[in-house]
Design a protein around this motif. Structure first.
Motif, PDB file in Angstrom:
ATOM      1  N   GLU A 250      28.912  97.263  63.455  1.00 11.54           N
ATOM      2  CA  GLU A 250      30.169  97.866  63.008  1.00 11.54           C
ATOM      3  C   GLU A 250      30.991  98.426  64.171  1.00 11.54           C
ATOM      4  OE1 GLU A 250      29.941 100.537  59.791  1.00 11.54           O
ATOM      5  OE2 GLU A 250      28.837  99.161  58.475  1.00 11.54           O
ATOM      6  N   LEU A 389      29.547  92.497  57.571  1.00  6.20           N
ATOM      7  CA  LEU A 389      30.251  92.317  58.847  1.00  6.20           C
ATOM      8  C   LEU A 389      31.173  91.108  58.805  1.00  6.20           C
ATOM      9  CD1 LEU A 389      27.728  93.211  61.697  1.00  6.20           C
ATOM     10  CD2 LEU A 389      29.725  94.484  60.925  1.00  6.20           C
ATOM     11  N   GLN A 392      34.252  92.279  56.974  1.00  2.84           N
ATOM     12  CA  GLN A 392      35.081  93.114  57.846  1.00  2.84           C
ATOM     13  C   GLN A 392      35.858  92.258  58.838  1.00  2.84           C
ATOM     14  OE1 GLN A 392      33.056  96.490  59.685  1.00  2.84           O
ATOM     15  NE2 GLN A 392      31.617  96.574  57.985  1.00  2.84           N
TER      16      GLN A 392
END
Length: 410
Positions: A250, A389, A392
């Motif tokens: 992240e 992920l 994102q």
């Protein structure tokens, strides 16, 4: 609907019609709300889940698993042995092409893939000759690391209208570290010289960059490639790896958000300069959808895998995507014995976006289409579970696409 701030100005984005409207346009927003409320398509029952007749137009030929590089994150090398012996024969390739041609299509596409496909250049020439004799409308592509390009191969590609896709991860230091020759020698100088020859004799269509912890400064990596004369339509993807020295986290997403902002600024500052302009397909792809539909749309799948394209391994095994090569769950047949259509349709049911609860509630679902099947399976062992992920990362791409859209239209 979602409120998005772009360059200090607020916009309303409707995920069902993919419409983007300035927040001060009250009348436009009112009409948009009316359209969305009356024609909402967020119910899984609205989606088509009928079975498909497996009828692909696109074939990935994995002409060899052998490669002359030792890339740190190579997924193929992790699950195959004796790569030098894993070379496709013309018999397997011919049967694969015949299966492709057995479905009547407006055109057909063959992607030569590996390993490093140019290590079996003789087969590529045979396949192209065979296809051209059939008088079909053909599109040929090749995904190559660029180290084996020479005048003979380039002119052959030019004569047959190949799309040339180069796998490279950045400038000299990054490339030599992440993608060295077997034995450890750097590859950048070889690739640079070969690409310059390619541009002189023909052209480079696309650059495929895998982002890992070694090239997070992707803006600088792209600029270095451009400074060396390596430029093309750029495609970015995050590495598929569990190695903590490579895999992203992240914190890395925060870094990439800043990097992508810099890339968008570079695009905007050079968009009318053919020599310096760069095109990042991940940013530009969604532009084709924004404000194009007056009615809600339904995007059920990420790509044409499982439906309109298939991959054949060196020994004739058939998979719905080249990245699933070697995975038993995704073995859907053999080119010598036929395709298991029932298994294909079972897999298609699993990848349908309606099977992913998080996707159905996501504002990007009709742009993203549900995410990369291979990445989700790699991290979860399931096709219907998302990988945070990846999601994102897709959001970072779409935010940049919206910025570019605003720049072009205002």
């Amino acid at each position: 609907m979602r409120i998005i701030k772009i360059n200090g100005r607020e916009y309303v984005f409707d995920e069902e019609t993919l419409s983007l409207i300035p927040s001060e346009n009250k009348e436009g927003i009112k009409k948009l709300k009316s359209t969305s409320n009356n024609n909402s398509k967020n119910d899984p029952q609205d989606y088509n889940t009928e079975l498909f007749d497996f009828s692909p137009y696109k074939l990935y030929l994995l002409v060899t698993n052998n490669c002359n590089l030792a890339c740190k994150y190579c997924y193929a090398a992790e699950r195959t042995q004796d790569l030098a012996e894993q070379v496709m024969s013309f018999s397997i390739a011919k049967k694969s092409v015949d299966f492709l041609f057995s479905r009547e299509k407006e055109y057909y596409e063959i992607v030569f893939f590996g390993g490093e496909p140019l290590m079996n250049f003789g087969l590529i020439k045979e396949v192209v000759k065979y296809c051209n004799q059939k008088n079909k409308k053909m599109v040929y592509s090749i995904v190559t690391n660029g180290t084996l390009l020479n005048e003979e191969k380039i002119l052959f590609m030019k004569d047959n209208g190949f799309k040339v896709i180069l796998s490279v991860d950045g400038g000299e230091n990054v490339q030599n570290s992440c993608r060295p020759f077997k034995g450890g020698k750097g590859t950048f100088e070889t690739i640079k010289n070969n690409v310059l020859l390619l541009e002189k004799l023909y052209h480079l269509n696309q650059i495929s960059i895998t982002i890992n912890k070694n090239n997070l400064n992707i803006h600088d990596q792209i600029k270095e490639l451009m400074n060396h004369g390596i430029n093309g339509n750029i495609s970015l993807e995050i590495v598929t790896s569990r190695d903590p020295k490579l895999a992203l986290d992240e914190k890395d997403m925060l870094t990439l958000a800043k990097e992508y902002n810099k890339i968008t600024e570079l695009i905007i500052n050079t968009w009318n300069d053919k020599e310096k302009f760069i095109k990042v397909s991940n940013f530009f792809g969604p532009l084709n959808e924004i404000n194009k539909s007056k009615e809600p749309i339904l995007r059920q799948y990420r790509c044409t895998a499982f439906i309109n394209h298939f991959a054949v391994s060196y020994e004739g095994n058939v998979y719905p995507c080249s990245r699933f090569e070697g995975e038993k769950k995704f073995l859907i047949g053999n080119i010598n014995t036929g395709i298991n259509i029932n298994k294909v349709n079972e897999l298609i049911k699993e990848i349908n976006i309606t099977q992913k609860e998080k996707c159905m509630g996501c504002w990007m679902r009709n742009v993203c289409g549900g995410g990369c099947y291979n990445i989700f399976y790699f991290h979860n062992n399931f096709l219907n579970k998302t990988y945070p992920l990846f999601c994102q990362h897709q959001e970072l791409f779409f935010e940049q696409a919206l910025k570019w859209y605003v720049f072009m239209n205002e």
